[in-house]
Design an enzyme around this catalytic site. Structure first.
Site, PDB file in Angstrom:
ATOM      1  N   CYS A   1       0.824  -1.212   0.000  1.00  0.00           N
ATOM      2  CA  CYS A   1       0.000   0.000   0.000  1.00  0.00           C
ATOM      3  C   CYS A   1       0.858   1.262   0.000  1.00  0.00           C
ATOM      4  CB  CYS A   1      -0.898   0.023   1.233  1.00  0.00           C
ATOM      5  SG  CYS A   1      -2.033  -1.370   1.336  1.00  0.00           S
TER       6      CYS A   1
ATOM      7  N   GLU B   1       0.756   3.893   1.859  1.00  0.00           N
ATOM      8  CA  GLU B   1       1.194   4.352   3.171  1.00  0.00           C
ATOM      9  C   GLU B   1       2.461   3.637   3.612  1.00  0.00           C
ATOM     10  OE1 GLU B   1      -1.808   3.379   2.053  1.00  0.00           O
ATOM     11  OE2 GLU B   1      -3.308   3.703   3.614  1.00  0.00           O
TER      12      GLU B   1
END
Length: 156
Positions: free
Chosen positions: A75, A77
């Site tokens: 992801c 993040e």
């Protein structure tokens, strides 16, 4: 002072529950949108960008990177956290996450919440609400009672 999006913002230490100014939230979302442009999402077509604000005011971008072996996808993040750590950063103030236009708010998944909590359980998470406006929550609201370094210290 932090210079972001043509505006100066005070650096808040220690990281506290004070709300992030809306202008800063918008600037973070703009950075996350720019990061999203570099996402590699050929399978889901769900490109995500993240902008991680360090405690000293640096910005680190990340974009999701998919893999044909789906479980190896990472992801946005976590890409931003890994890039920041590789640059020597360990303290973060906020992260903004942006998914495709028109999608529901793109909150971090559970794995990303856990990785973020490793470094800053009280950082601010900023997303766009259904109307496209900034929406911020503290990570400890999104992941209460998180497992972290403190739990390992207590076990010793």
């Amino acid at each position: 002072m932090l210079l972001l999006g043509g505006h100066e913002y005070p650096i808040v230490r220690p990281m506290v529950a004070e709300a992030l100014p809306e202008e800063l939230q918008r600037a973070l979302l703009t950075e996350a949108e720019a990061a999203r442009a570099h996402a590699y999402a050929p399978y889901s077509r769900f490109a995500v960008g993240a902008a991680l604000l360090t405690a000293d005011g640096r910005m680190v971008r990340g974009a999701n990177v998919e893999n044909a072996s789906y479980g190896l996808t990472i992801c946005a993040e976590r890409v931003a956290v890994a890039a920041a750590v590789a640059q020597g950063e360990r303290s973060f103030r906020a992260v903004a996450v942006v998914g495709p236009a028109g999608a529901n708010p793109c909150w971090p998944c559970g794995a990303c919440r856990q990785v973020l909590a490793e470094f800053a359980s009280t950082l601010w998470v900023v997303v766009r609400d259904a109307g496209g406006h900034p929406c911020a929550r503290r990570l400890d609201e999104l992941l209460p009672e998180a497992f972290g370094p403190h739990a390992l210290a207590e076990a010793r």
